[in-house]
Write a protein that holds these residues in place. Structure first.
Motif, PDB file in Angstrom:
ATOM      1  N   ASN A   1       0.819  -1.218   0.000  1.00 59.95           N
ATOM      2  CA  ASN A   1       0.000   0.000   0.000  1.00 59.95           C
ATOM      3  C   ASN A   1       0.845   1.257   0.000  1.00 59.95           C
ATOM      4  O   ASN A   1       0.500   2.264  -0.634  1.00 59.95           O
ATOM      5  CB  ASN A   1      -0.913   0.014   1.220  1.00 59.95           C
ATOM      6  N   ALA A   2       1.960   1.219   0.721  1.00 57.41           N
ATOM      7  CA  ALA A   2       2.804   2.412   0.848  1.00 57.41           C
ATOM      8  C   ALA A   2       3.380   2.843  -0.491  1.00 57.41           C
ATOM      9  O   ALA A   2       3.596   4.040  -0.723  1.00 57.41           O
ATOM     10  CB  ALA A   2       3.929   2.152   1.842  1.00 57.41           C
ATOM     11  N   VAL A   3       3.628   1.895  -1.377  1.00 54.29           N
ATOM     12  CA  VAL A   3       4.167   2.245  -2.689  1.00 54.29           C
ATOM     13  C   VAL A   3       3.146   3.060  -3.470  1.00 54.29           C
ATOM     14  O   VAL A   3       3.474   4.089  -4.092  1.00 54.29           O
ATOM     15  CB  VAL A   3       4.558   0.968  -3.468  1.00 54.29           C
ATOM     16  N   ALA A   4       1.871   2.627  -3.434  1.00 61.04           N
ATOM     17  CA  ALA A   4       0.822   3.373  -4.120  1.00 61.04           C
ATOM     18  C   ALA A   4       0.624   4.748  -3.490  1.00 61.04           C
ATOM     19  O   ALA A   4       0.436   5.749  -4.191  1.00 61.04           O
ATOM     20  CB  ALA A   4      -0.484   2.582  -4.083  1.00 61.04           C
ATOM     21  N   LEU A   5       0.686   4.809  -2.173  1.00 64.07           N
ATOM     22  CA  LEU A   5       0.526   6.087  -1.480  1.00 64.07           C
ATOM     23  C   LEU A   5       1.675   7.032  -1.801  1.00 64.07           C
ATOM     24  O   LEU A   5       1.469   8.229  -2.027  1.00 64.07           O
ATOM     25  CB  LEU A   5       0.447   5.855   0.032  1.00 64.07           C
TER      26      LEU A   5
ATOM     27  N   ALA B   1       9.637   4.089   0.034  1.00 64.14           N
ATOM     28  CA  ALA B   1       9.169   4.216  -1.348  1.00 64.14           C
ATOM     29  C   ALA B   1       9.457   5.602  -1.902  1.00 64.14           C
ATOM     30  O   ALA B   1       9.833   5.751  -3.073  1.00 64.14           O
ATOM     31  CB  ALA B   1       7.674   3.912  -1.413  1.00 64.14           C
ATOM     32  N   LEU B   2       9.294   6.624  -1.075  1.00 62.47           N
ATOM     33  CA  LEU B   2       9.621   7.985  -1.511  1.00 62.47           C
ATOM     34  C   LEU B   2      11.098   8.106  -1.864  1.00 62.47           C
ATOM     35  O   LEU B   2      11.466   8.656  -2.912  1.00 62.47           O
ATOM     36  CB  LEU B   2       9.276   8.997  -0.416  1.00 62.47           C
ATOM     37  N   ARG B   3      11.939   7.620  -0.985  1.00 62.71           N
ATOM     38  CA  ARG B   3      13.390   7.749  -1.200  1.00 62.71           C
ATOM     39  C   ARG B   3      13.846   6.943  -2.403  1.00 62.71           C
ATOM     40  O   ARG B   3      14.745   7.367  -3.146  1.00 62.71           O
ATOM     41  CB  ARG B   3      14.127   7.318   0.064  1.00 62.71           C
ATOM     42  N   ALA B   4      13.228   5.776  -2.609  1.00 61.42           N
ATOM     43  CA  ALA B   4      13.580   4.965  -3.773  1.00 61.42           C
ATOM     44  C   ALA B   4      13.254   5.683  -5.073  1.00 61.42           C
ATOM     45  O   ALA B   4      13.907   5.453  -6.102  1.00 61.42           O
ATOM     46  CB  ALA B   4      12.846   3.628  -3.712  1.00 61.42           C
ATOM     47  N   ALA B   5      12.250   6.565  -5.012  1.00 65.14           N
ATOM     48  CA  ALA B   5      11.858   7.328  -6.199  1.00 65.14           C
ATOM     49  C   ALA B   5      12.625   8.640  -6.317  1.00 65.14           C
ATOM     50  O   ALA B   5      12.354   9.443  -7.214  1.00 65.14           O
ATOM     51  CB  ALA B   5      10.361   7.616  -6.158  1.00 65.14           C
ATOM     52  N   GLY B   6      13.574   8.854  -5.402  1.00 68.87           N
ATOM     53  CA  GLY B   6      14.397  10.053  -5.457  1.00 68.87           C
ATOM     54  C   GLY B   6      13.839  11.246  -4.712  1.00 68.87           C
ATOM     55  O   GLY B   6      14.408  12.342  -4.780  1.00 68.87           O
ATOM     56  N   ALA B   7      12.749  11.063  -3.968  1.00 71.04           N
ATOM     57  CA  ALA B   7      12.170  12.170  -3.205  1.00 71.04           C
ATOM     58  C   ALA B   7      12.772  12.203  -1.805  1.00 71.04           C
ATOM     59  O   ALA B   7      13.355  11.221  -1.334  1.00 71.04           O
ATOM     60  CB  ALA B   7      10.660  12.021  -3.128  1.00 71.04           C
TER      61      ALA B   7
ATOM     62  N   THR C   1      -8.643  16.170   1.537  1.00 70.94           N
ATOM     63  CA  THR C   1      -7.714  15.179   2.074  1.00 70.94           C
ATOM     64  C   THR C   1      -7.745  13.932   1.186  1.00 70.94           C
ATOM     65  O   THR C   1      -8.818  13.437   0.832  1.00 70.94           O
ATOM     66  CB  THR C   1      -8.097  14.789   3.513  1.00 70.94           C
ATOM     67  N   ALA C   2      -6.582  13.458   0.820  1.00 72.10           N
ATOM     68  CA  ALA C   2      -6.486  12.261  -0.020  1.00 72.10           C
ATOM     69  C   ALA C   2      -6.349  11.026   0.869  1.00 72.10           C
ATOM     70  O   ALA C   2      -5.626  11.045   1.870  1.00 72.10           O
ATOM     71  CB  ALA C   2      -5.295  12.367  -0.961  1.00 72.10           C
ATOM     72  N   VAL C   3      -7.045   9.960   0.497  1.00 75.25           N
ATOM     73  CA  VAL C   3      -7.107   8.758   1.323  1.00 75.25           C
ATOM     74  C   VAL C   3      -6.911   7.524   0.458  1.00 75.25           C
ATOM     75  O   VAL C   3      -7.550   7.379  -0.588  1.00 75.25           O
ATOM     76  CB  VAL C   3      -8.469   8.655   2.051  1.00 75.25           C
ATOM     77  N   GLY C   4      -6.047   6.642   0.909  1.00 73.59           N
ATOM     78  CA  GLY C   4      -5.924   5.339   0.274  1.00 73.59           C
ATOM     79  C   GLY C   4      -6.908   4.382   0.920  1.00 73.59           C
ATOM     80  O   GLY C   4      -6.889   4.209   2.146  1.00 73.59           O
ATOM     81  N   VAL C   5      -7.797   3.786   0.148  1.00 71.42           N
ATOM     82  CA  VAL C   5      -8.842   2.940   0.711  1.00 71.42           C
ATOM     83  C   VAL C   5      -8.749   1.509   0.196  1.00 71.42           C
ATOM     84  O   VAL C   5      -8.339   1.259  -0.939  1.00 71.42           O
ATOM     85  CB  VAL C   5     -10.249   3.513   0.423  1.00 71.42           C
ATOM     86  N   LEU C   6      -9.150   0.588   1.060  1.00 72.96           N
ATOM     87  CA  LEU C   6      -9.150  -0.831   0.730  1.00 72.96           C
ATOM     88  C   LEU C   6     -10.474  -1.270   0.112  1.00 72.96           C
ATOM     89  O   LEU C   6     -10.586  -2.381  -0.403  1.00 72.96           O
ATOM     90  CB  LEU C   6      -8.879  -1.647   1.999  1.00 72.96           C
ATOM     91  N   PHE C   7     -11.481  -0.404   0.185  1.00 71.90           N
ATOM     92  CA  PHE C   7     -12.780  -0.670  -0.400  1.00 71.90           C
ATOM     93  C   PHE C   7     -13.424   0.656  -0.781  1.00 71.90           C
ATOM     94  O   PHE C   7     -13.273   1.664  -0.080  1.00 71.90           O
ATOM     95  CB  PHE C   7     -13.688  -1.391   0.613  1.00 71.90           C
TER      96      PHE C   7
END
Length: 398
Positions: A171-175, A206-212, A286-292
């Motif tokens: 999930n963290a990668v998508a976020l 995930a952020l750091r892997a993308a250079g952020a 506010t942006a939200v990652g949802v499972l459903f």
């Protein structure tokens, strides 16, 4: 042997190690039936029993919305299954136990379910910390299907723990991917517990892997009242996006106080903050990652209609995931697997290729195919935006 049915008050707790713990558990109303042999036929004759381990209240006795909604979704599933006589004359019942979202209480809850010979499998737990602590009791005894527990540590808990929610390592990668398109200087506020730590750690990686870069990373407790020192420091550093790895109540306080101190940053978080949608217009945007989400599929939309008809409100991720967990275990029972080991073995094959595997399970919150760790493979995780009391999917308007 009689068992606890949905909506019925559970029986008194089993004996525990000392008087203080006995009193605490009795206050929770934990059900337990000890000394019964777990029959191969399962569930005691005309009943098939699943444990439902959810936090109906918190440690202070206040209602826990995550657990209450989980119970509602689970009970709807049971009602529907029994209405269509899914088990050839047997009746499915839930043995409801309150783990209070507390890891220590979860251990005793798990013990009580393991000692009850009528329980064939467990739906739960909801929180990652409770799931992690209870897992040692279930191993080798009862298969458990966690609902919204997303900590990456759950993947290493053994062969008897499964879950219908995707891990925060995925999930963290998508976020993080979504966050990079929302802000340039990103800060992280994370709950100092299993859920918050795991989500924040994987999000930052995930952020750091993308250079952020991560401009700030600060922990909090669920009862933290004053976020202003963190927020003022973020303002000084030019933070324009704050990621919250935690639950909705502390996130709500942080957002309110950000507005008070003049931090003009957007907030984003995981499934733990989706309840902000019902808490007022100040959380719009506010942006939200949802499972459903109700618009995920035709089956999701149909589930929403049935849930509304039963409860006069819309379901959230907690309700949908608990509904799916019950129906997943019911599938095993329908196919004749009526003892814990047989159910565990069947779960391990869900979505696997080969003669020993079972078909993937199509749930209202997405398709479930388990990997070797009991995690769902390629489970859908959707980004939405709170607007006008609901969470809208950007792609829904295209």
């Amino acid at each position: 042997m009689s068992v606890d049915e949905p909506g019925r008050a559970p029986r008194p707790a089993r004996p525990v190690r000392n008087a203080a713990r006995r009193a605490a558990l009795a206050a929770l109303g934990l059900a337990a039936v000890a000394g019964c042999a777990r029959a191969g036929g399962g569930g005691g004759g005309d009943t098939l029993t699943l444990g439902l381990a959810v936090p109906l209240t918190d440690t202070e006795g206040k209602p826990d919305v995550y657990g209450v909604r989980s119970r509602m979704g689970a009970e709807l599933a049971v009602e529907e299954l029994n209405a269509r006589n899914a088990f050839g004359g047997a009746r499915l019942v839930l043995r409801l136990v309150n783990d209070r979202g507390d890891p220590e209480t979860a251990i005793d809850v798990a013990d009580s379910l393991v000692q009850d010979g009528s329980v064939l499998a467990v739906v739960g737990h909801v929180y990652s910390g409770a799931t992690i602590q209870a897992a040692t009791r279930y191993e080798g005894n009862l298969p458990a299907v966690a609902t919204s527990a997303t900590s990456p540590d759950i993947s290493r808990l053994g062969d008897w723990i499964f879950r219908v929610a995707s891990s925060d390592s995925a999930n963290a990668v998508a976020l993080a991917r979504a966050a990079q398109g929302m802000g340039r200087r990103i800060a992280i506020l994370y709950a100092n517990d299993d859920y918050g730590q795991g989500l924040a750690r994987n999000f930052a990686a995930a952020l750091r892997a993308a250079g952020a870069q991560v401009a700030a990373m600060d922990p909090f407790l669920d009862d933290t009242n004053d976020f202003r020192p963190y927020l003022q420091r973020m303002k000084a550093r030019g933070v324009d996006l704050v990621f919250v790895a935690g639950l909705q109540e502390p996130a709500a306080r942080a957002i309110r106080q950000a507005q008070e101190v003049g931090l003009a940053a957007r907030f984003v978080g995981g499934d733990g903050i989706e309840g902000l949608a019902a808490m007022g217009a100040r959380y719009d945007g506010t942006a939200v990652g949802v499972l459903f989400h109700p618009q995920m599929s035709d089956s999701s939309r149909a589930f929403v209609q049935r849930y509304r008809a039963r409860y006069r409100e819309d379901p959230d991720s907690q309700a949908a995931l608990a509904y799916d967990a019950v129906r997943l275990l019911a599938r095993a029972l329908e196919e004749g697997h009526r003892d814990p080991r047989a159910i565990r073995d069947w779960l391990a094959g869900v979505g696997r290729d080969g003669r020993e595997g079972a078909p993937a399970f199509e749930g209202v919150a997405g398709t479930v195919k388990f990997d070797e760790h009991g995690d769902p493979v390629d489970k859908r995780f959707t980004m939405g935006v709170i607007q006008g009391g609901t969470i809208s999917l950007p792609e829904a308007g295209r």
